[in-house]
Design an enzyme around this catalytic site. Structure first.
Site, PDB file in Angstrom:
ATOM      1  N   GLY A  12      -4.730  -6.832   2.309  1.00 40.80           N
ATOM      2  CA  GLY A  12      -3.442  -6.723   3.009  1.00 40.80           C
ATOM      3  C   GLY A  12      -3.499  -7.416   4.357  1.00 40.80           C
ATOM      4  O   GLY A  12      -3.092  -6.850   5.385  1.00 40.80           O
ATOM      5  N   ALA A  13      -3.981  -8.687   4.344  1.00 43.56           N
ATOM      6  CA  ALA A  13      -4.268  -9.368   5.619  1.00 43.56           C
ATOM      7  C   ALA A  13      -3.198 -10.380   6.015  1.00 43.56           C
ATOM      8  O   ALA A  13      -3.401 -11.143   6.951  1.00 43.56           O
ATOM      9  CB  ALA A  13      -5.629 -10.052   5.532  1.00 43.56           C
ATOM     10  N   VAL A  61      -3.818  -4.905  -4.998  1.00 46.14           N
ATOM     11  CA  VAL A  61      -4.844  -3.853  -5.062  1.00 46.14           C
ATOM     12  C   VAL A  61      -4.557  -2.782  -6.118  1.00 46.14           C
ATOM     13  O   VAL A  61      -5.374  -1.900  -6.347  1.00 46.14           O
ATOM     14  CB  VAL A  61      -5.081  -3.181  -3.681  1.00 46.14           C
ATOM     15  N   ASN A  87      -7.615  -2.118   3.765  1.00 48.40           N
ATOM     16  CA  ASN A  87      -6.507  -1.941   4.723  1.00 48.40           C
ATOM     17  C   ASN A  87      -5.140  -1.835   4.060  1.00 48.40           C
ATOM     18  O   ASN A  87      -4.250  -1.176   4.590  1.00 48.40           O
ATOM     19  CB  ASN A  87      -6.516  -3.108   5.713  1.00 48.40           C
ATOM     20  N   SER A 139      -5.009   7.224   8.133  1.00 50.32           N
ATOM     21  CA  SER A 139      -3.849   7.466   9.009  1.00 50.32           C
ATOM     22  C   SER A 139      -3.965   8.850   9.634  1.00 50.32           C
ATOM     23  O   SER A 139      -4.505   9.784   9.029  1.00 50.32           O
ATOM     24  CB  SER A 139      -2.560   7.401   8.201  1.00 50.32           C
ATOM     25  N   TYR A 152       2.105   9.990   1.072  1.00 48.21           N
ATOM     26  CA  TYR A 152       1.282   9.180   2.001  1.00 48.21           C
ATOM     27  C   TYR A 152       0.149  10.034   2.588  1.00 48.21           C
ATOM     28  O   TYR A 152      -1.007   9.611   2.637  1.00 48.21           O
ATOM     29  CB  TYR A 152       2.203   8.658   3.103  1.00 48.21           C
TER      30      TYR A 152
HETATM   31  P1  NAP Z   1       2.343  -3.429   6.973  1.00 51.33           P
HETATM   32  O1  NAP Z   1       2.637  -4.211   8.195  1.00 51.33           O
HETATM   33  O2  NAP Z   1       3.455  -2.859   6.172  1.00 51.33           O
HETATM   34  O3  NAP Z   1       1.391  -4.316   6.029  1.00 51.33           O
HETATM   35  C1  NAP Z   1       0.890  -3.777   4.830  1.00 51.33           C
HETATM   36  C2  NAP Z   1      -0.036  -4.776   4.177  1.00 51.33           C
HETATM   37  O4  NAP Z   1      -0.513  -4.211   2.932  1.00 51.33           O
HETATM   38  C3  NAP Z   1       0.669  -6.076   3.825  1.00 51.33           C
HETATM   39  O5  NAP Z   1      -0.228  -7.141   3.970  1.00 51.33           O
HETATM   40  C4  NAP Z   1       1.015  -5.854   2.363  1.00 51.33           C
HETATM   41  O6  NAP Z   1       1.181  -7.039   1.618  1.00 51.33           O
HETATM   42  C5  NAP Z   1      -0.241  -5.127   1.896  1.00 51.33           C
HETATM   43  N1  NAP Z   1      -0.012  -4.479   0.600  1.00 51.33           N
HETATM   44  C6  NAP Z   1       0.890  -3.526   0.296  1.00 51.33           C
HETATM   45  N2  NAP Z   1       0.810  -3.216  -1.014  1.00 51.33           N
HETATM   46  C7  NAP Z   1      -0.172  -4.000  -1.539  1.00 51.33           C
HETATM   47  C8  NAP Z   1      -0.721  -4.169  -2.826  1.00 51.33           C
HETATM   48  N3  NAP Z   1      -0.281  -3.477  -3.892  1.00 51.33           N
HETATM   49  N4  NAP Z   1      -1.714  -5.065  -2.994  1.00 51.33           N
HETATM   50  C9  NAP Z   1      -2.167  -5.786  -1.955  1.00 51.33           C
HETATM   51  N5  NAP Z   1      -1.684  -5.707  -0.708  1.00 51.33           N
HETATM   52  C10 NAP Z   1      -0.687  -4.807  -0.503  1.00 51.33           C
HETATM   53  O7  NAP Z   1       1.403  -2.176   7.295  1.00 51.33           O
HETATM   54  P2  NAP Z   1       0.421  -1.917   8.529  1.00 51.33           P
HETATM   55  O8  NAP Z   1       1.165  -1.131   9.513  1.00 51.33           O
HETATM   56  O9  NAP Z   1      -0.254  -3.165   8.923  1.00 51.33           O
HETATM   57  O10 NAP Z   1      -0.619  -0.941   7.815  1.00 51.33           O
HETATM   58  C11 NAP Z   1      -1.921  -1.353   7.435  1.00 51.33           C
HETATM   59  C12 NAP Z   1      -2.726  -0.104   7.096  1.00 51.33           C
HETATM   60  O11 NAP Z   1      -2.751   0.749   8.233  1.00 51.33           O
HETATM   61  C13 NAP Z   1      -2.127   0.718   5.962  1.00 51.33           C
HETATM   62  O12 NAP Z   1      -3.164   1.252   5.164  1.00 51.33           O
HETATM   63  C14 NAP Z   1      -1.385   1.822   6.681  1.00 51.33           C
HETATM   64  O13 NAP Z   1      -1.259   2.970   5.890  1.00 51.33           O
HETATM   65  C15 NAP Z   1      -2.305   2.037   7.876  1.00 51.33           C
HETATM   66  N6  NAP Z   1      -1.631   2.666   9.015  1.00 51.33           N
HETATM   67  C16 NAP Z   1      -0.597   2.055   9.671  1.00 51.33           C
HETATM   68  C17 NAP Z   1      -0.002   2.699  10.760  1.00 51.33           C
HETATM   69  C18 NAP Z   1       1.129   2.101  11.558  1.00 51.33           C
HETATM   70  O14 NAP Z   1       1.659   2.788  12.441  1.00 51.33           O
HETATM   71  N7  NAP Z   1       1.518   0.862  11.323  1.00 51.33           N
HETATM   72  C19 NAP Z   1      -0.459   3.955  11.141  1.00 51.33           C
HETATM   73  C20 NAP Z   1      -1.500   4.535  10.444  1.00 51.33           C
HETATM   74  C21 NAP Z   1      -2.077   3.885   9.394  1.00 51.33           C
HETATM   75  P3  NAP Z   1       2.685  -7.648   1.386  1.00 51.33           P
HETATM   76  O15 NAP Z   1       3.027  -8.433   2.611  1.00 51.33           O
HETATM   77  O16 NAP Z   1       2.514  -8.456   0.164  1.00 51.33           O
HETATM   78  O17 NAP Z   1       3.605  -6.473   1.208  1.00 51.33           O
END
Ligand code: NAP
Length: 244
Positions: A12-13, A61, A87, A139, A152
């Site tokens: 998810g990069a 994934v 991630n 998280s 979640y």
């Molecule tokens: P984001 O901006 O929504 O990005 C999510 C990433 O995951 C994107 O690259 C997305 O790819 C990828 N993804 C989603 N479903 C996938 C799949 N089936 N196969 C492969 N890749 C997939 O989210 P983020 O905020 O960066 O979050 C990253 C991680 O941090 C997650 O695990 C999230 O739960 C955790 N987190 C985030 C926060 C926050 O406040 N942002 C807080 C706590 C934890 P696409 O572009 O193709 O959709």
């Protein structure tokens, strides 16, 4: 082994925290492979790798064939993976009474079953190499729960148990397994929050603000480095004190 010889896979990069982790590890000098669900995302990742080796690859994934294909390309082109950063993640929020099976299953598949699938696909080689690091991005919600996020929260609590069990299984092979539990980070995932919601939220955060992705990436960098060699089975909170 130099930093450049260490191959790190970040799922998810193509955006958000994952993209920032990729950029940080690129600056650190690792050979860094980032994955995205789309070809465009994979191309974007390849363009982001500026100072070191690496490439963007397509990988869903939740799809074992897609994982196998990406992992084969990495092993053939770059060798054994030293570090895995699980991630990729999604939210599909709803109150339990309104939640659909699809909402439940898609979040569990993407955030939890993916750990089983991706990690299992690389761990045999890592064990043979007798070294490695696995970092799972959890998280704060996996620790404290959140109304409207039972799916979640369950996935991220499951991630903590997965991390600790795997840390115990792999410690004799010199593989450290840890998790990071971010609080609220400025990405697409939190962009849906209104300014009013953010103001209300930040009032409860002792550090008084939401975080930048780089504040998570620096912890990933630490957990991949020799400086964290005696840390395994641990969860590191990056939440500004919101949950302590
Ligand atoms: P984001 O901006 O929504 O990005 C999510 C990433 O995951 C994107 O690259 C997305 O790819 C990828 N993804 C989603 N479903 C996938 C799949 N089936 N196969 C492969 N890749 C997939 O989210 P983020 O905020 O960066 O979050 C990253 C991680 O941090 C997650 O695990 C999230 O739960 C955790 N987190 C985030 C926060 C926050 O406040 N942002 C807080 C706590 C934890 P696409 O572009 O193709 O959709």
């Amino acid at each position: 082994m130099t930093v450049k010889d260490k191959v790190i896979l970040v799922t998810g990069a193509n955006r958000g925290i994952g993209l920032n982790i990729l950029q940080r590890l690129d600056i650190d000098g690792y050979t860094v492979i980032g994955t995205s669900r789309s070809d465009d995302g994979a191309d974007l990742i390849s363009q982001q790798i500026k100072s070191s080796n690496g490439i963007g690859l397509k990988m869903d994934v939740t799809d074992q064939d897609s994982i196998n294909s990406a992992i084969s390309k990495i092993q053939d082109g770059f060798g054994t993976i030293y570090g895995l950063v699980n991630n990729a993640g999604i939210t599909e929020d709803n109150l339990l009474m309104r939640m659909s099976d699809e909402q439940w299953l898609s979040v569990i598949e993407t955030n939890l079953t993916s750990l089983y699938r991706v990690t299992k696909s690389i761990v045999k080689d890592m064990m043979k190499a007798r070294q490695g690091r696995i970092i799972n991005v959890g998280s704060i919600v996996g620790l404290m729960g959140n109304a409207g996020q039972s799916n979640y929260s369950a996935s991220k609590s499951g991630l903590l148990g997965f991390t600790k069990s795997l840390a115990r299984e792999l410690s004799s092979r010199n593989i450290n397994v840890n998790s990071i539990s971010p609080g609220f980070i400025d990405t697409d995932m939190t962009n849906s929050l209104s300014n009013e919601q953010i103001d209300k939220l930040t009032k409860n955060i002792p550090l008084g603000r939401i975080a930048e992705s780089s504040e998570v990436s620096s912890v990933v960098s630490f957990l991949l480095s020799q400086d964290s060699s005696y840390i395994t089975g641990e969860n590191i909170n990056v939440n500004g004190g919101l949950y302590m």
